[in-house]
Design a protein around this motif. Structure first.
Motif, PDB file in Angstrom:
ATOM      1  N   ILE A 109       0.849  -1.190   0.000  1.00 22.59           N
ATOM      2  CA  ILE A 109       0.000   0.000   0.000  1.00 22.59           C
ATOM      3  C   ILE A 109       0.888   1.245   0.000  1.00 22.59           C
ATOM      4  CG2 ILE A 109      -1.667   1.320   1.371  1.00 22.59           C
ATOM      5  CD1 ILE A 109      -2.962  -1.137   0.241  1.00 22.59           C
ATOM      6  N   ARG A 110       0.564   2.217  -0.874  1.00 21.99           N
ATOM      7  CA  ARG A 110       1.349   3.460  -0.926  1.00 21.99           C
ATOM      8  C   ARG A 110       0.552   4.614  -0.323  1.00 21.99           C
ATOM      9  NH1 ARG A 110      -0.943   3.442  -6.225  1.00 21.99           N
ATOM     10  NH2 ARG A 110      -1.760   5.489  -6.861  1.00 21.99           N
ATOM     11  N   VAL A 111       1.250   5.701  -0.067  1.00 26.62           N
ATOM     12  CA  VAL A 111       0.553   6.920   0.326  1.00 26.62           C
ATOM     13  C   VAL A 111       0.992   8.036  -0.608  1.00 26.62           C
ATOM     14  CG1 VAL A 111       2.184   7.900   2.021  1.00 26.62           C
ATOM     15  CG2 VAL A 111      -0.265   8.247   2.325  1.00 26.62           C
ATOM     16  N   ALA A 112       0.035   8.877  -1.020  1.00 24.75           N
ATOM     17  CA  ALA A 112       0.339  10.027  -1.872  1.00 24.75           C
ATOM     18  C   ALA A 112       0.149  11.300  -1.062  1.00 24.75           C
ATOM     19  CB  ALA A 112      -0.573  10.027  -3.098  1.00 24.75           C
ATOM     20  N   VAL A 113       1.104  12.198  -1.175  1.00 19.91           N
ATOM     21  CA  VAL A 113       1.085  13.446  -0.416  1.00 19.91           C
ATOM     22  C   VAL A 113       1.092  14.619  -1.398  1.00 19.91           C
ATOM     23  CG1 VAL A 113       2.487  14.901   1.104  1.00 19.91           C
ATOM     24  CG2 VAL A 113       2.227  12.474   1.616  1.00 19.91           C
ATOM     25  N   ASN A 114       0.213  15.581  -1.152  1.00 21.02           N
ATOM     26  CA  ASN A 114       0.161  16.764  -2.026  1.00 21.02           C
ATOM     27  C   ASN A 114       1.246  17.766  -1.652  1.00 21.02           C
ATOM     28  OD1 ASN A 114      -2.429  16.532  -3.759  1.00 21.02           O
ATOM     29  ND2 ASN A 114      -3.057  15.890  -1.704  1.00 21.02           N
ATOM     30  N   PHE A 115       1.827  18.340  -2.665  1.00 22.86           N
ATOM     31  CA  PHE A 115       2.910  19.303  -2.488  1.00 22.86           C
ATOM     32  C   PHE A 115       2.475  20.685  -2.935  1.00 22.86           C
ATOM     33  CE2 PHE A 115       7.697  18.733  -2.301  1.00 22.86           C
ATOM     34  CZ  PHE A 115       7.626  17.916  -1.190  1.00 22.86           C
ATOM     35  N   SER A 116       2.983  21.705  -2.281  1.00 25.99           N
ATOM     36  CA  SER A 116       2.779  23.089  -2.701  1.00 25.99           C
ATOM     37  C   SER A 116       4.012  23.565  -3.433  1.00 25.99           C
ATOM     38  CB  SER A 116       2.605  23.992  -1.482  1.00 25.99           C
ATOM     39  OG  SER A 116       1.285  24.009  -1.063  1.00 25.99           O
ATOM     40  N   VAL A 117       3.795  24.508  -4.353  1.00 24.42           N
ATOM     41  CA  VAL A 117       4.924  25.045  -5.107  1.00 24.42           C
ATOM     42  C   VAL A 117       5.981  25.620  -4.173  1.00 24.42           C
ATOM     43  CG1 VAL A 117       3.846  27.298  -5.495  1.00 24.42           C
ATOM     44  CG2 VAL A 117       5.607  26.481  -7.056  1.00 24.42           C
ATOM     45  N   ALA A 118       5.531  26.246  -3.086  1.00 21.62           N
ATOM     46  CA  ALA A 118       6.473  26.876  -2.157  1.00 21.62           C
ATOM     47  C   ALA A 118       7.457  25.860  -1.590  1.00 21.62           C
ATOM     48  CB  ALA A 118       5.706  27.550  -1.019  1.00 21.62           C
ATOM     49  N   GLN A 119       7.049  24.597  -1.518  1.00 21.01           N
ATOM     50  CA  GLN A 119       7.938  23.581  -0.950  1.00 21.01           C
ATOM     51  C   GLN A 119       9.146  23.302  -1.837  1.00 21.01           C
ATOM     52  OE1 GLN A 119       4.293  21.072   0.217  1.00 21.01           O
ATOM     53  NE2 GLN A 119       5.805  20.444   1.696  1.00 21.01           N
ATOM     54  N   PHE A 120       9.064  23.720  -3.096  1.00 25.95           N
ATOM     55  CA  PHE A 120      10.212  23.593  -3.990  1.00 25.95           C
ATOM     56  C   PHE A 120      11.275  24.656  -3.722  1.00 25.95           C
ATOM     57  CE2 PHE A 120       7.374  21.433  -7.297  1.00 25.95           C
ATOM     58  CZ  PHE A 120       7.801  20.184  -6.901  1.00 25.95           C
ATOM     59  N   HIS A 121      10.890  25.690  -2.979  1.00 24.03           N
ATOM     60  CA  HIS A 121      11.865  26.743  -2.661  1.00 24.03           C
ATOM     61  C   HIS A 121      12.758  26.325  -1.512  1.00 24.03           C
ATOM     62  CE1 HIS A 121       9.640  30.074  -4.790  1.00 24.03           C
ATOM     63  NE2 HIS A 121       8.708  29.144  -4.702  1.00 24.03           N
ATOM     64  N   ASN A 122      12.312  25.309  -0.814  1.00 18.97           N
ATOM     65  CA  ASN A 122      12.989  24.920   0.408  1.00 18.97           C
ATOM     66  C   ASN A 122      14.026  23.835   0.122  1.00 18.97           C
ATOM     67  OD1 ASN A 122      13.744  24.139   2.921  1.00 18.97           O
ATOM     68  ND2 ASN A 122      11.686  23.806   3.697  1.00 18.97           N
ATOM     69  N   ALA A 123      15.288  24.200   0.234  1.00 18.60           N
ATOM     70  CA  ALA A 123      16.369  23.279  -0.125  1.00 18.60           C
ATOM     71  C   ALA A 123      16.383  22.037   0.764  1.00 18.60           C
ATOM     72  CB  ALA A 123      17.710  24.003  -0.036  1.00 18.60           C
ATOM     73  N   SER A 124      15.841  22.145   1.969  1.00 17.02           N
ATOM     74  CA  SER A 124      15.929  21.017   2.902  1.00 17.02           C
ATOM     75  C   SER A 124      14.770  20.033   2.759  1.00 17.02           C
ATOM     76  CB  SER A 124      16.003  21.527   4.341  1.00 17.02           C
ATOM     77  OG  SER A 124      14.796  22.168   4.682  1.00 17.02           O
ATOM     78  N   ILE A 125      13.905  20.243   1.770  1.00 20.96           N
ATOM     79  CA  ILE A 125      12.724  19.391   1.631  1.00 20.96           C
ATOM     80  C   ILE A 125      13.099  17.921   1.419  1.00 20.96           C
ATOM     81  CG2 ILE A 125      12.433  19.879  -0.861  1.00 20.96           C
ATOM     82  CD1 ILE A 125       9.609  19.321   1.680  1.00 20.96           C
ATOM     83  N   LEU A 126      14.166  17.703   0.652  1.00 22.07           N
ATOM     84  CA  LEU A 126      14.581  16.320   0.395  1.00 22.07           C
ATOM     85  C   LEU A 126      15.026  15.634   1.673  1.00 22.07           C
ATOM     86  CD1 LEU A 126      16.451  16.498  -2.999  1.00 22.07           C
ATOM     87  CD2 LEU A 126      14.467  15.070  -2.428  1.00 22.07           C
ATOM     88  N   GLN A 127      15.823  16.387   2.451  1.00 20.81           N
ATOM     89  CA  GLN A 127      16.302  15.856   3.729  1.00 20.81           C
ATOM     90  C   GLN A 127      15.118  15.511   4.632  1.00 20.81           C
ATOM     91  OE1 GLN A 127      19.269  14.788   4.075  1.00 20.81           O
ATOM     92  NE2 GLN A 127      18.508  13.983   6.030  1.00 20.81           N
TER      93      GLN A 127
END
Ligand code: C2E
Ligand code: MG
Ligand code: MG
Ligand code: MG
Length: 281
Positions: A109-127
């Protein structure tokens, strides 16, 4: 513009504006404390695979239980979170909570999470994502990030590098609300989407507007050639489901299959053989 309409109108519009902006300000202040007060929660809406008739996963949808206003829909508070920068904290909370919840569910079973464009500005999002997966001990391929075309339009450069990094990590990316933006075909070629989610407006109209059905069919056949799975959003009637089966849509989501429900209700649903049998009917 209000000025040209005459003095009486000025007053009227200013009052309305004023009230609206005070209201927004109040919501902003409340939202800033919502996580600490434990007012945010996730509900989960199932994906049904039409090939196997099995539930393959759930989309996490954010809810805010406001102490006096009641349930505030995401369409109202996500834009405020984006404008104020609160989206970073909220987005991180969503990822962590979604991964923690996923850790109780079966491996397939997977889970899908919605992202906001602003989250692409945040360099630490991957971490943040790596850490959330590790803390929950969840395999990255079970996490899907949903983004929209409009996000790509405004932030293509940083979006592309983050999406590619997500893919390297083993997570998957879905293109949400497909068909409502622009230049989708270019993005499909350039970016590593695993899934396209056809916007609910197309599903709603496909059985009454032949043009709409043609678009849905073409998207499915294009996606098949590109080796991308298709999810139909907003399936509400048995006729829509039947049609999507006929044209070999991969997965469906919508009130007919299941409304968004609490994590506890998901657990019950996954345990219930009866429900799986209903889907298979
Ligand atoms: P979305 O990601 O396209 O989610 C689909 C929306 O359609 C959800 O509304 C869902 O409840 C609704 N829906 C599902 N099935 C049906 C159906 O059969 N008929 C109809 N009429 N509607 C259906 P919701 O939960 O109000 O979310 C609205 C939007 O808010 C989402 O659209 C998404 O863009 C955004 N959102 C929700 N949660 C989050 C989040 O955690 N982070 C961010 N950034 N955005 C979120
Ligand atoms: Mg979505
Ligand atoms: Mg959508
Ligand atoms: Mg399939």
């Amino acid at each position: 513009r209000a000025k040209k309409a005459g003095p009486g109108t000025i007053c009227f519009f200013e009052e309305v504006d004023d009230k609206a902006s005070r209201d927004r300000k109040a919501l902003q202040v409340d939202l800033a404390g919502a996580i600490a007060r434990d007012e945010l929660f996730l509900v989960f809406q199932p994906f049904l695979d039409l090939g196997t008739n099995r539930i393959t996963g759930f989309e996490a949808l954010l809810r805010w239980q406001h102490p006096s206003r009641g349930l505030v829909p995401p369409s109202e508070f996500i834009p405020i979170a984006e404008e104020t920068g609160l989206i970073h904290e909220i987005g991180e909370w969503v990822i962590r909570r979604a991964c923690a919840t996923l850790s109780d569910w079966p491996e397939d079973i997977r889970v899908a999470v919605n992202f906001s464009v602003a989250q692409f500005h945040n360099a630490s999002i991957l971490q943040t994502i790596v850490q959330a997966l590790a803390d929950a001990k969840v395999a990255p391929h079970r996490l899907e990030i949903e983004i929209t075309e409009s996000m790509l339009l405004s932030k293509y450069g940083s979006a592309a590098s983050i999406l590619n990094a997500l893919l390297e990590l083993g997570a998957t990316v879905a293109l949400d609300d497909f068909g409502t933006g622009f230049s989708s075909l270019t993005y499909l070629r350039k970016l590593p989407f695993s899934r396209i989610k056809i916007d609910q407006s197309f599903i709603r109209d496909m059985l009454v507007q032949p043009d709409c059905a043609a678009i849905v069919k073409s998207v499915i056949s294009l996606a098949r050639d590109l080796n991308i799975d298709v999810v139909a959003e907003g399936v509400e009637t048995a006729d829509q489901l039947e049609y999507l089966r006929q044209i070999a849509c991969d997965e469906v989501q919508g009130y007919l299959i299941g409304r968004p429900v609490s994590a506890d209700a998901v657990q019950a649903l996954l345990n219930s053989k009866k429900l799986r049998a209903i889907f298979a009917a």
